[in-house]
Design a protein around this motif. Structure first.
Motif, mmCIF file in Angstrom:
data_model
loop_
_atom_site.group_PDB
_atom_site.id
_atom_site.type_symbol
_atom_site.label_atom_id
_atom_site.label_comp_id
_atom_site.label_asym_id
_atom_site.label_seq_id
_atom_site.Cartn_x
_atom_site.Cartn_y
_atom_site.Cartn_z
ATOM 1 N N UNK A 167 0.844 -1.187 0.000
ATOM 2 C CA UNK A 167 0.000 0.000 0.000
ATOM 3 C C UNK A 167 0.889 1.251 0.000
ATOM 4 N N UNK A 168 0.675 2.111 -0.977
ATOM 5 C CA UNK A 168 1.438 3.352 -1.066
ATOM 6 C C UNK A 168 1.075 4.283 0.083
ATOM 7 N N UNK A 169 1.951 5.175 0.415
ATOM 8 C CA UNK A 169 1.700 6.168 1.450
ATOM 9 C C UNK A 169 0.861 7.307 0.887
ATOM 10 N N UNK A 170 -0.170 7.688 1.622
ATOM 11 C CA UNK A 170 -0.987 8.815 1.183
ATOM 12 C C UNK A 170 -0.223 10.128 1.261
ATOM 13 N N UNK A 171 0.735 10.206 2.205
ATOM 14 C CA UNK A 171 1.441 11.459 2.421
ATOM 15 C C UNK A 171 2.874 11.412 1.910
#
Length: 562
Positions: free
Chosen positions: A520-524
């Motif tokens: 899962x990629x980081x949102x920030x």
């Protein structure tokens, strides 16, 4: 990106240095407050807000001690004072106070293996063989035919031995003739050097970068054997310099040095929260890095020149890093891609005017296990300056021109303002010219551009502060695949059972790789992190960067198995 400093792990506790990012300042070229064309300590004070804005943890000041400046401060004539061109001891004290007020640690260069020939110790030592300091430097009688005691070569060219008519002996100098080597076999010398270190500890410094620390002791006075192949490398290790023609078995990296490092570490341990990083240059520099830093009794960390050459393909980089991990045990490495001794990164790794490559190299450096040294101007993407022979001041460049152009090209002044004289570095003519091509990369230009390399550096460093795995975590590498370097970081304080996946595309074209479906990629994440994880596939643009969270238990894709 801004970060609540309470989230930042790097400044917590006595081991703040573990995983820290240390910003190297070459004072002559950073900022000139006096207007004489040479950077100074007040100039550093004036720019501390800029340094703090980078989200680094500490500064490393290259030498500012009293010196004839033949090797620009690495020839020290007084360890306990500031050369007037840089300011005063009061200026240094104000710098430490101002840096600490901004949450920045202060580390300073210490040149322990040698002094200037203008140092009072050497002036006394050379007067006679039997004076109180007669044995403070490495003196030796000539061979029967009058030749130097051994065939040892100096890094800056010629024999490492210089004849002195007062004593009718040779003295050892591994660098310039004017830089005689101290005799660390003499206990009085060791005590004196430790006293010089203690002087700065008492003034509040947080650590030391130890110049050429594996040169402190020499071995038996035997000839070094020749080497079969002459590798390309740092300063002296090149086909145009006889220094590179030898295997350096006796003139440096001796076992006796370990006892001195243990004494030095014991001194530092008297001042909790201080640290040391040693510069080592050797044929087996990774082995020396490991030996000098593991066990907790010698240096806190060490770095070498293995990432400071021209080669930078992912297979080579992975080989260096995995070898280090296999050898260092409980030690701690320090990594750098540039400094004041080597060609600027943007030029050396073929990234001039290539923002994507420079972002990739930054991400590569900042995702490795270890502490980081970031040389001033790397956050701007400065290229190597092209200077004429007449403009050179570096003794190495002058000696070996034109095969080797020296170190002046990476030492030109920082460009602060594009439209100001001398790039805003000084009101007067600068000691080295500010290249025209650097003006467009000046701080004031990049400050206002959200997607500039400067702001990308700030953003990535701020992001890194929030990730325990990137600061202090363990690391594991995967095989390079289609020029993509893949690694994992994990740390107990991260989310339970979570690892970070990092993929770095060294290819100039898009790459697609299988990846864990749970990634899962980081949102920030910073904008420079541009890889796309979806449905078990990782898509990376040319020179792309990807970082994702993934449960430790998700090992369904064999391409991510260790």
């Amino acid at each position: 990106m801004t970060t609540d400093t309470s989230q930042y792990l790097g400044r917590q506790g006595a081991d703040w240095w573990r995983g820290a990012v240390i910003y190297q300042i070459y004072p002559r070229s950073f900022m000139d407050a006096s207007g004489d064309g040479i950077g100074d300590l007040q100039g550093v004070i004036d720019r501390l807000d800029y340094i703090a804005s980078l989200n680094v943890d500490a500064i490393w000041l290259s030498p500012f001690f009293t010196s004839p400046m033949l090797d620009f401060g690495y020839d020290v004539s007084d360890y306990r004072d500031v050369d007037p061109m840089f300011g005063t001891l009061a200026d240094f004290d104000r710098l430490v106070e101002a840096a600490h007020a901004r949450g920045l640690k202060v580390t300073i260069d210490q040149v322990l293996s040698h002094t200037s020939d203008a140092h009072a110790w050497f002036q006394e030592s050379r007067e006679s063989r039997d004076n109180p300091k007669g044995d403070w430097y490495v003196w030796a009688d000539p061979r029967p035919d009058g030749a130097p005691p051994t065939n040892w070569q100096a890094i800056f060219g010629g024999s490492a031995w210089q004849w002195d008519t007062r004593r009718c002996q040779y003295y050892l100098h591994n660098f310039l003739v004017e830089q005689p080597d101290l005799n660390f076999r003499n206990p009085e010398v060791v005590e004196a050097i430790l006293g010089e270190v203690r002087f700065w500890l008492e003034r509040g410094v947080d650590g030391f970068r130890l110049d050429a620390v594996n040169f402190c002791t020499h071995g038996e006075l035997k000839d070094n054997p020749p080497r079969e192949d002459i590798p390309e490398g740092f300063i002296g290790v090149r086909p145009d310099n006889p220094y590179g023609y030898q295997q350096h078995l006796y003139d440096k990296t001796q076992p006796e040095n370990l006892a001195f490092l243990e004494r030095l570490r014991a001194l530092l341990d008297e001042y909790p929260g201080t640290t040391s990083v040693g510069e080592v240059g050797d044929d087996d520099s990774l082995g020396v890095m490991a030996e000098y830093s593991k066990g907790g009794k010698r240096l806190h960390m060490a770095y070498s020149f293995d990432l400071l050459g021209e080669r930078h393909d992912p297979e080579y980089l992975r080989g260096i890093l995995t070898e280090m991990e296999a050898r260092i045990e409980d030690g701690w490495p320090c990594w750098a891609l540039g400094n004041h001794d080597v060609t600027r990164l943007a030029t050396r790794w073929d990234a001039e005017d290539d923002a994507a490559k420079l972002r990739l190299y930054l991400a590569f450096l900042l995702t490795q296990r270890g502490s980081i040294c970031l040389y001033q101007g790397e956050e701007l993407g400065l290229s190597e300056a092209e200077l004429s022979f007449e403009q050179l001041v570096d003794p190495a460049g002058i000696t070996f021109w034109p095969a080797y152009k020296g170190r002046d090209g990476c030492r030109t002044p920082m460009p602060w303002k594009a439209d100001a004289p001398h790039g805003g570095f000084s009101r007067g003519a600068s000691w080295l010219p500010v290249p025209d091509e650097h003006l467009g990369l000046a701080v004031d230009q990049q400050d206002r551009e959200p997607d500039s390399l400067l702001n990308a550096t700030r953003d990535f460093l701020a992001f890194r502060r929030t990730q325990p795995a990137l600061v202090k975590g363990d690391i594991a590498y995967h095989p390079v695949r289609d020029e993509v370097l893949c690694l994992e970081r994990c740390h107990p304080s991260s989310a339970p059972g979570e690892r970070l996946l990092v993929a770095l595309n060294f290819a100039g074209e898009l790459r697609e790789l299988p990846a864990p479906r749970a990634a899962r990629a980081f949102d920030d994440a910073p904008a420079m992190v541009n890889g796309h994880w979806q449905g078990g596939t990782l898509t990376l643009p040319a020179y792309g960067i990807a970082i994702a969270r993934c449960p430790q238990s998700d090992q369904e894709d064999s391409s991510w198995d260790i």
